[in-house]
Design an enzyme around this catalytic site. Structure first.
Site, PDB file in Angstrom:
ATOM      1  N   ALA A  79       0.718  -1.192  -0.081  1.00 24.05           N
ATOM      2  CA  ALA A  79       0.010  -0.082   0.157  1.00 24.05           C
ATOM      3  C   ALA A  79       0.801   1.194   0.073  1.00 24.05           C
ATOM      4  O   ALA A  79       0.511   2.224   0.647  1.00 24.05           O
ATOM      5  CB  ALA A  79      -0.939  -0.076   1.135  1.00 24.05           C
ATOM      6  N   GLY A  80       1.821   1.148  -0.784  1.00 24.29           N
ATOM      7  CA  GLY A  80       2.634   2.545  -0.934  1.00 24.29           C
ATOM      8  C   GLY A  80       1.933   3.355  -1.970  1.00 24.29           C
ATOM      9  O   GLY A  80       0.866   3.136  -2.394  1.00 24.29           O
ATOM     10  N   LYS A  81       2.663   4.327  -2.681  1.00 24.08           N
ATOM     11  CA  LYS A  81       2.240   5.421  -3.459  1.00 24.08           C
ATOM     12  C   LYS A  81       1.661   4.505  -4.838  1.00 24.08           C
ATOM     13  O   LYS A  81       0.704   4.651  -5.282  1.00 24.08           O
ATOM     14  CB  LYS A  81       2.954   6.026  -3.931  1.00 24.08           C
ATOM     15  CG  LYS A  81       3.559   7.141  -3.105  1.00 24.08           C
ATOM     16  CD  LYS A  81       2.566   8.155  -2.623  1.00 24.08           C
ATOM     17  CE  LYS A  81       3.103   9.349  -1.757  1.00 24.08           C
ATOM     18  NZ  LYS A  81       3.938   8.907  -0.673  1.00 24.08           N
ATOM     19  N   GLY A  89       5.527   0.755 -17.706  1.00 19.35           N
ATOM     20  CA  GLY A  89       5.311   2.027 -18.586  1.00 19.35           C
ATOM     21  C   GLY A  89       5.302   3.136 -17.872  1.00 19.35           C
ATOM     22  O   GLY A  89       5.435   3.251 -16.771  1.00 19.35           O
ATOM     23  N   SER A  97       4.081   5.986 -15.794  1.00 13.92           N
ATOM     24  CA  SER A  97       3.137   5.875 -14.955  1.00 13.92           C
ATOM     25  C   SER A  97       3.464   6.396 -13.569  1.00 13.92           C
ATOM     26  O   SER A  97       4.011   5.593 -12.620  1.00 13.92           O
ATOM     27  CB  SER A  97       2.485   4.617 -14.658  1.00 13.92           C
ATOM     28  OG  SER A  97       3.390   3.821 -14.411  1.00 13.92           O
ATOM     29  N   LYS A 119      15.520   2.067 -16.527  1.00 15.91           N
ATOM     30  CA  LYS A 119      15.130   3.366 -16.809  1.00 15.91           C
ATOM     31  C   LYS A 119      15.415   4.140 -15.521  1.00 15.91           C
ATOM     32  O   LYS A 119      15.785   5.381 -15.571  1.00 15.91           O
ATOM     33  CB  LYS A 119      13.970   3.599 -17.146  1.00 15.91           C
ATOM     34  CG  LYS A 119      12.641   3.049 -16.354  1.00 15.91           C
ATOM     35  CD  LYS A 119      12.343   4.121 -15.649  1.00 15.91           C
ATOM     36  CE  LYS A 119      10.978   3.732 -14.709  1.00 15.91           C
ATOM     37  NZ  LYS A 119      10.696   4.547 -13.561  1.00 15.91           N
ATOM     38  N   THR A 123      10.500   9.435 -16.716  1.00 18.17           N
ATOM     39  CA  THR A 123      11.145   9.529 -15.549  1.00 18.17           C
ATOM     40  C   THR A 123      12.310  10.400 -15.629  1.00 18.17           C
ATOM     41  O   THR A 123      12.601  10.798 -14.534  1.00 18.17           O
ATOM     42  CB  THR A 123      11.498   7.853 -15.162  1.00 18.17           C
ATOM     43  OG1 THR A 123      10.430   7.084 -15.403  1.00 18.17           O
ATOM     44  CG2 THR A 123      11.992   7.814 -13.552  1.00 18.17           C
ATOM     45  N   VAL A 149      10.653   5.108  -1.956  1.00 18.04           N
ATOM     46  CA  VAL A 149      11.528   3.959  -2.573  1.00 18.04           C
ATOM     47  C   VAL A 149      12.044   4.810  -3.898  1.00 18.04           C
ATOM     48  O   VAL A 149      11.333   5.301  -4.511  1.00 18.04           O
ATOM     49  CB  VAL A 149      10.842   2.839  -2.793  1.00 18.04           C
ATOM     50  CG1 VAL A 149      11.504   2.032  -4.033  1.00 18.04           C
ATOM     51  CG2 VAL A 149      10.896   1.981  -1.724  1.00 18.04           C
TER      52      VAL A 149
HETATM   53  N1  LIG Z   1       5.264   5.466  -7.040  1.00 19.73           N
HETATM   54  C1  LIG Z   1       5.312   5.623  -8.495  1.00 19.73           C
HETATM   55  O1  LIG Z   1       4.838   6.606  -9.476  1.00 19.73           O
HETATM   56  C2  LIG Z   1       5.450   3.952  -9.175  1.00 19.73           C
HETATM   57  C3  LIG Z   1       4.814   4.109 -10.613  1.00 19.73           C
HETATM   58  C4  LIG Z   1       5.299   2.686 -11.186  1.00 19.73           C
HETATM   59  C5  LIG Z   1       5.679   1.872 -10.604  1.00 19.73           C
HETATM   60  N2  LIG Z   1       6.281   1.842  -9.107  1.00 19.73           N
HETATM   61  C6  LIG Z   1       6.952   0.874  -8.598  1.00 19.73           C
HETATM   62  O2  LIG Z   1       6.251   0.279  -7.509  1.00 19.73           O
HETATM   63  C7  LIG Z   1       7.100  -0.099  -6.347  1.00 19.73           C
HETATM   64  C8  LIG Z   1       6.508   0.286  -5.131  1.00 19.73           C
HETATM   65  O3  LIG Z   1       6.877   1.409  -5.198  1.00 19.73           O
HETATM   66  P1  LIG Z   1       5.924   2.909  -4.418  1.00 19.73           P
HETATM   67  O4  LIG Z   1       6.026   4.034  -5.255  1.00 19.73           O
HETATM   68  O5  LIG Z   1       4.618   2.289  -3.935  1.00 19.73           O
HETATM   69  O6  LIG Z   1       6.933   2.912  -3.197  1.00 19.73           O
HETATM   70  P2  LIG Z   1       6.684   3.785  -1.720  1.00 19.73           P
HETATM   71  O7  LIG Z   1       8.052   4.536  -1.080  1.00 19.73           O
HETATM   72  O8  LIG Z   1       5.545   4.623  -2.023  1.00 19.73           O
HETATM   73  O9  LIG Z   1       6.093   2.772  -0.802  1.00 19.73           O
HETATM   74  C9  LIG Z   1       6.908   1.647  -0.538  1.00 19.73           C
HETATM   75  C10 LIG Z   1       6.309   0.677   0.263  1.00 19.73           C
HETATM   76  O10 LIG Z   1       6.937  -0.555   0.625  1.00 19.73           O
HETATM   77  C11 LIG Z   1       6.837  -0.818   1.902  1.00 19.73           C
HETATM   78  N3  LIG Z   1       8.014  -1.454   2.489  1.00 19.73           N
HETATM   79  C12 LIG Z   1       9.286  -0.953   3.090  1.00 19.73           C
HETATM   80  N4  LIG Z   1       9.925  -2.266   3.427  1.00 19.73           N
HETATM   81  C13 LIG Z   1       9.287  -3.099   3.231  1.00 19.73           C
HETATM   82  C14 LIG Z   1       9.561  -4.508   3.530  1.00 19.73           C
HETATM   83  N5  LIG Z   1      10.651  -4.819   3.998  1.00 19.73           N
HETATM   84  N6  LIG Z   1       8.539  -5.139   2.917  1.00 19.73           N
HETATM   85  C15 LIG Z   1       7.434  -5.030   2.454  1.00 19.73           C
HETATM   86  N7  LIG Z   1       7.119  -3.961   2.209  1.00 19.73           N
HETATM   87  C16 LIG Z   1       7.880  -2.782   2.511  1.00 19.73           C
HETATM   88  C17 LIG Z   1       6.486   0.474   2.814  1.00 19.73           C
HETATM   89  O11 LIG Z   1       5.957   0.295   3.784  1.00 19.73           O
HETATM   90  C18 LIG Z   1       5.750   1.117   1.610  1.00 19.73           C
HETATM   91  O12 LIG Z   1       4.462   0.959   1.740  1.00 19.73           O
HETATM   92  C19 LIG Z   1       8.602   0.250  -6.874  1.00 19.73           C
HETATM   93  O13 LIG Z   1       8.861  -1.025  -7.628  1.00 19.73           O
HETATM   94  C20 LIG Z   1       8.100   1.311  -7.724  1.00 19.73           C
HETATM   95  O14 LIG Z   1       9.580   1.264  -8.824  1.00 19.73           O
HETATM   96  C21 LIG Z   1       6.073   3.206  -8.280  1.00 19.73           C
HETATM   97  O1  LIG Z   2       9.200   7.717  -9.158  1.00 23.73           O
HETATM   98  P1  LIG Z   2      10.179   6.862  -9.850  1.00 23.73           P
HETATM   99  O2  LIG Z   2      11.286   7.263 -10.271  1.00 23.73           O
HETATM  100  O3  LIG Z   2      10.147   5.471  -9.311  1.00 23.73           O
HETATM  101  O4  LIG Z   2       9.393   6.557 -11.189  1.00 23.73           O
HETATM  102  C1  LIG Z   2       7.884   6.060 -10.948  1.00 23.73           C
HETATM  103  C2  LIG Z   2       7.384   5.182 -12.242  1.00 23.73           C
HETATM  104  O5  LIG Z   2       8.296   4.387 -12.524  1.00 23.73           O
HETATM  105  C3  LIG Z   2       7.596   5.903 -13.376  1.00 23.73           C
HETATM  106  O6  LIG Z   2       7.014   5.224 -14.723  1.00 23.73           O
END
Ligand SMILES: NC(=O)c1ccc[n+]([C@@H]2O[C@H](COP(=O)([O-])OP(=O)(O)OC[C@H]3O[C@@H](n4cnc5c(N)ncnc54)[C@H](O)[C@@H]3O)[C@@H](O)[C@H]2O)c1
Ligand SMILES: O=P(O)(O)OC[C@H](O)CO
Length: 295
Positions: free
Chosen positions: A8-10, A107, A109, A161, A218, A249
């Protein structure tokens, strides 16, 4: 479809918002959150379709500790390569679930725009194109889905990327100009393609949404956590200070270390990724990195 988002991160919350438009979706994370339809791990694991938004470096430990295979079809939503082993996410999830029940979403996002229901286009990759299509059809009307069977290309482009985005943040942080950023992104695309082809990825995947599309996004926006890591490095900040300020993250940090290990082991020429690694891991002066890249 009955779905569960795990993590439930972003991004997990953004995908929960998106898939909730057309489906019955619940959400779970290790730490309880005040989110509608937040459920227990057991309830989440009982859902037929799962979206896994756990960051790449935590996937293996989470699966080992919490996962139970109940026949679920899984959409992997993280982007990264495991630092400790150099394993791709399809390798790790593949240890727990057959690839026929795995798909990967990638992609351009930013979560911040997806939760606003802004127009987005994403790729869903799987060796099982029927499964990819099923997840694509579950996307809301504001997200256009494209499907692919090149899971290696999708994974490598999504992970790599982030490392190029760090380099782009350094470039802009040093005030090197638009020409320099364009050159860096272009050469970064060549480098990630070279790396992916070494693992059997299709070169055309790197011109797709998950490759060039995500790289352009990105590497050009302060909405990117990885780009902001680069801005911090250019200002001479230490990594722990950068990550503390970020509070989220930045997968490119762990992935750059994984790429360095793989490059040394397989003898692949990754000039940009190796400079990012040197800045992050060895505190190399970003200006010297630029000189070495241009040399
Ligand atoms: N934020 C974006 O815009 C976005 C878009 C596309 C893909 N992603 C990808 O989604 C994935 C998650 O990123 P995010 O943006 O949600 O990150 P975030 O920083 O918003 O959240 C990270 C989450 O990981 C959890 N976490 C931390 N340590 C942990 C552990 N040991 N075990 C399980 N969970 C743990 C945290 O509680 C938090 O909820 C990443 O691989 C990121 O590249 C992010
Ligand atoms: O915030 P970043 O750099 O992890 O990028 C988020 C997504 O991967 C963009 O597609």
């Amino acid at each position: 479809m009955k779905m569960a988002v795990i993590g439930a991160g972003k991004w997990g919350q953004a995908l929960y918002h998106a898939f909730s438009q057309k489906n019955d979706v619940v959400i779970h994370s290790r730490t309880p959150r005040e989110i509608e339809n937040f459920v227990s791990l057991d309830e989440a694991l009982s859902r037929e379709y799962q979206v896994m938004a756990i960051p790449a470096q935590f996937v293996r430990s989470w699966l080992e500790k919490y996962f139970e295979d109940r026949g679920q079809k899984i959409l992997v939503a993280a982007k990264g390569i495991e630092t400790a082993t150099g394993a791709f996410l399809n390798d790790i999830y593949g240890e727990f679930v057959p690839q026929q029940r795995l798909a990967y979403i990638s992609g351009p996002s930013f979560a911040a725009e997806v939760v606003q229901s802004l127009p987005t286009a994403l790729m869903i990759s799987s060796v099982n194109l029927e499964l990819a299509r099923t997840f694509s059809d579950a996307l809301p009307n504001y997200i256009k889905g494209y499907i692919s069977d090149d899971i290696i290309g999708a994974e490598v482009s999504g992970a790599y990327k982030n490392v190029i985005a760090i380099a782009s943040g350094v470039c802009d942080g040093l005030g090197l100009g638009n020409n320099a950023r364009a050159a860096l992104i272009s050469r970064g695309l060549v480098e990630m393609t070279r790396f992916g082809e070494a693992f059997g990825a299709h070169s055309e995947t790197f011109l797709s949404l998950g490759g060039a599309g995500d790289l352009f996004l990105t590497a050009s926006s302060t909405l990117s956590r990885n780009y902001r890591v680069g801005l911090g490095l250019a200002k001479g900040k230490k990594m722990d200070e950068i990550l503390k300020e970020l509070g989220e993250v930045a997968e490119g940090v762990g992935t750059s270390k994984a790429l360095q290990k793989i490059a040394e082991k397989k003898g692949i020429y990754l000039p940009i990724a190796s400079e990012v690694y040197a800045m992050i891991e060895k505190g190399k002066d970003p200006r010297q990195s630029v000189r070495d890249l241009l040399g």
